[in-house]
Design a protein around this motif. Structure first.
Motif, PDB file in Angstrom:
ATOM      1  N   ASP A  54      43.429  28.380  35.182  1.00 50.16           N
ATOM      2  CA  ASP A  54      42.914  28.191  36.540  1.00 50.16           C
ATOM      3  C   ASP A  54      42.524  26.740  36.732  1.00 50.16           C
ATOM      4  O   ASP A  54      41.860  26.151  35.882  1.00 50.16           O
ATOM      5  N   THR A  71      41.599  38.969  40.254  1.00 48.13           N
ATOM      6  CA  THR A  71      42.876  39.586  39.898  1.00 48.13           C
ATOM      7  C   THR A  71      43.359  39.099  38.542  1.00 48.13           C
ATOM      8  O   THR A  71      43.786  39.901  37.697  1.00 48.13           O
ATOM      9  N   ILE A  79      39.570  44.430  46.266  1.00 47.11           N
ATOM     10  CA  ILE A  79      38.699  45.102  45.300  1.00 47.11           C
ATOM     11  C   ILE A  79      39.046  46.595  45.122  1.00 47.11           C
ATOM     12  O   ILE A  79      39.093  47.085  43.999  1.00 47.11           O
ATOM     13  N   ARG A  88      32.667  42.556  52.400  1.00 47.34           N
ATOM     14  CA  ARG A  88      32.990  43.645  53.316  1.00 47.34           C
ATOM     15  C   ARG A  88      33.038  44.967  52.550  1.00 47.34           C
ATOM     16  O   ARG A  88      32.617  46.013  53.044  1.00 47.34           O
ATOM     17  N   SER A  89      33.547  44.922  51.318  1.00 43.63           N
ATOM     18  CA  SER A  89      33.772  46.148  50.539  1.00 43.63           C
ATOM     19  C   SER A  89      32.470  46.883  50.280  1.00 43.63           C
ATOM     20  O   SER A  89      31.442  46.262  49.991  1.00 43.63           O
TER      21      SER A  89
END
Ligand SMILES: Cc1cc2nc3c(=O)[nH]c(=O)nc-3n(C[C@H](O)[C@H](O)[C@H](O)COP(=O)(O)OP(=O)(O)OC[C@H]3O[C@@H](n4cnc5c(N)ncnc54)[C@H](O)[C@@H]3O)c2cc1C
Length: 487
Positions: free
Chosen positions: A67, A48, A426, A87-88
């Motif tokens: 970060d 993101t 995503i 999963r996407s």
């Protein structure tokens, strides 16, 4: 379309050039206290943070993402995540921002070819991280790793001050806007049942902990939860040689359908944020109640072990340490002995877990401050969600009590009730990042309208030199008749 990354990067450079990206910086350079001021500081450089940094850079906005993770280890993918694949679906354009050469598919095919792409089922977890590393490098995004943001202080003079810890020293920077791209646990951390806190910490972990599963070899393991991370924790424990793994699932059955996926079409992407509050609540509450099933492959990864036990309808009501050191898990179906427990119980908003937000967290308006849920739809997760403005910005609980709060933007999972799944997953990340970057560009322009008008007045690049024509010496008619008909 093989040819390697070098060829892909050349194509990407062309596409960026065709689209005239990135735009040149147009925001005025500013200083405060002798330090340069950033237009936008981003906390977090996971997917993101990278996507929104790119969208801002492309719009000529001065941005840095910080970060705390070492370079290449941002987010869960190569650290705490344990699934084999995402999963996407593989074909999602993800953070590509509408640029074909920035997609995962382009990156994959450049290296492995079309046949390998066609043969690919789901994206392997670590390969996704590799792609994000390439994305950052290919766009030369301004990221500083090993930089932990420890304090964010909104002010009344149009700036937000951030304290940043790096290499043992703390520095301060000022930014006009701050984006919290802090991920799934963006405004809090792991959610564990209260009884977990009374157990010895050596006997349990949360699924997002950096836990060494090799230590579970030969042990009896309880995994509390039935979602994706429960399957990943259970499978990892089984593969590490746990003697038995009990999945302790509150529900009598696992959910079968990922309802959120049914709300992923372009209408939802464009329109969710503008739906009336009642609809937003109803939709998110429905998704919460229905729950998301664990992925097919992750579930098979557990069930192929004979020593995996799916205990459905088995909520864990409490736990205690037994005299022999093991744990006794008190379930609705009776006690269970376990040597170790993994709580795969998700995340929650809990400002106490995020001291870096302490300067403003008590001032943030949340949904329950102004919205009463429809009958029968009480939902504590939604009630505590921040009530965000159109640019994902926090709003004050008491107007005027925290000037500058509107310069802090919540671009993480906690934005879901206000903005849908635009800030982290995503499928919608390009839309969310573009929407936020476009809105910030507009806001930065509006804040400096006077300066931009003055710059426009100073602007003096001629398009004509004045020698391209000669003024006519004739009167403005050629023939006598014209004069008669003209008024
Ligand atoms: C196990 C797992 C699997 C997932 N699988 C999928 C999937 O298949 N498909 C999908 O769409 N979504 C998935 N998600 C959801 C989502 O895509 C991920 O959570 C993703 O990591 C979100 O990216 P992000 O950049 O928002 O957050 P993150 O990747 O979590 O990045 C946040 C970054 O912020 C940094 N940070 C936080 N606080 C500070 C601070 N104070 N100072 C400095 N840095 C800070 C962290 O170090 C981190 O690198 C998954 C999530 C998890 C946890």
């Amino acid at each position: 379309m093989t040819g390697g990354l070098e060829a892909l990067e050349a194509r990407l450079a062309d596409e960026l050039a065709f689209l005239q990206l990135p735009a040149a910086r147009w925001t005025p350079a500013r200083e405060h206290g002798g330090r340069p001021v950033l237009d936008v500081a981003i906390v977090g450089a996971g997917m993101t943070g990278l996507a929104v940094a790119a969208a801002l850079v492309h719009r000529g906005i001065h941005v840095v993402a910080y970060d705390e993770a070492p370079e290449g280890l941002e987010g869960p993918w190569a650290t705490t995540a344990r699934m084999e694949t995402l999963r996407s679906p593989k074909q999602l354009a993800g953070p590509a921002l509408g640029i074909p050469s920035l997609t995962f598919r382009a990156w994959f095919e450049a290296q492995f070819g079309r046949d390998a792409w066609n043969a690919l089922d789901k994206i392997p977890r670590l390969q996704w991280m590799d792609y994000l590393r390439w994305y950052r490098r290919a766009l030369a995004l301004p990221v500083q790793n090993g930089h932990r943001v420890t304090d964010i202080v909104p002010r009344d003079d149009g700036l937000v001050t951030l304290a940043i810890e790096a290499a043992g020293a703390t520095t301060r920077i000022d930014a006009r806007h701050v984006l919290l791209a802090t991920g799934r646990a963006g405004l809090g951390g792991p959610s564990v049942p209260a009884f977990a806190e009374r157990l010895p910490r050596t006997r349990w972990a949360h699924s997002s902990d950096d836990n060494d599963y090799a230590l579970l070899k030969g042990l009896r393991v309880g995994v509390v939860g039935g979602g994706a991370s429960a399957m990943d924790s259970a499978a990892t424990a089984l593969e590490a040689g746990a003697s038995q793994v009990h999945l302790l699932v509150r529900r009598p059955d696992l959910p079968r359908v990922n309802k959120g996926k049914g709300a992923g079409h372009p209408g939802f992407v464009a329109g969710y944020a503008r739906l009336p509050d009642d609809w937003k609540w109803r939709i998110r509450h429905y998704i919460n109640v229905q729950q998301v099933p664990p992925p097919h492959g992750s579930t098979l990864r557990v069930s192929r072990h004979a020593n995996a036990h799916f205990q459905l309808g088995t909520p864990v009501l409490g736990a205690a340490q037994r005299p022999d050191g093991a744990l006794r898990l008190d379930t609705a179906k009776g006690p269970l002995a376990a040597d170790f427990v993994v709580f795969s119980t998700g995340f929650r908003t809990d400002w106490a877990l995020r001291p870096e937000f302490a300067a403003f967290s008590s001032q943030v308006r949340v949904w329950q401050d102004r919205f009463a849920p429809p009958e029968g739809m009480a939902d504590s997760e939604l009630a505590e969600s921040p009530d965000l403005g159109p640019l994902f910005e926090f709003q004050e609980k008491t107007p005027g009590a925290c000037p500058g709060l509107e310069r802090v933007h919540c671009f993480n999972y906690a934005a879901s009730l206000s903005h849908g799944a635009a800030a982290g997953d995503i499928p919608q990340i390009t839309d969310g990042a573009q929407r936020l970057a476009r809105g910030l560009a507009a806001r930065l322009l509006g804040e400096d309208a006077g300066q931009h008008f003055a710059a426009m007045q100073r602007y003096a690049e001629p398009e004509l030199d004045g020698d391209e024509w000669t003024p006519s010496e004739l009167p403005p008619y050629i023939e006598a008749g014209d004069r008669e008909v003209s008024p």
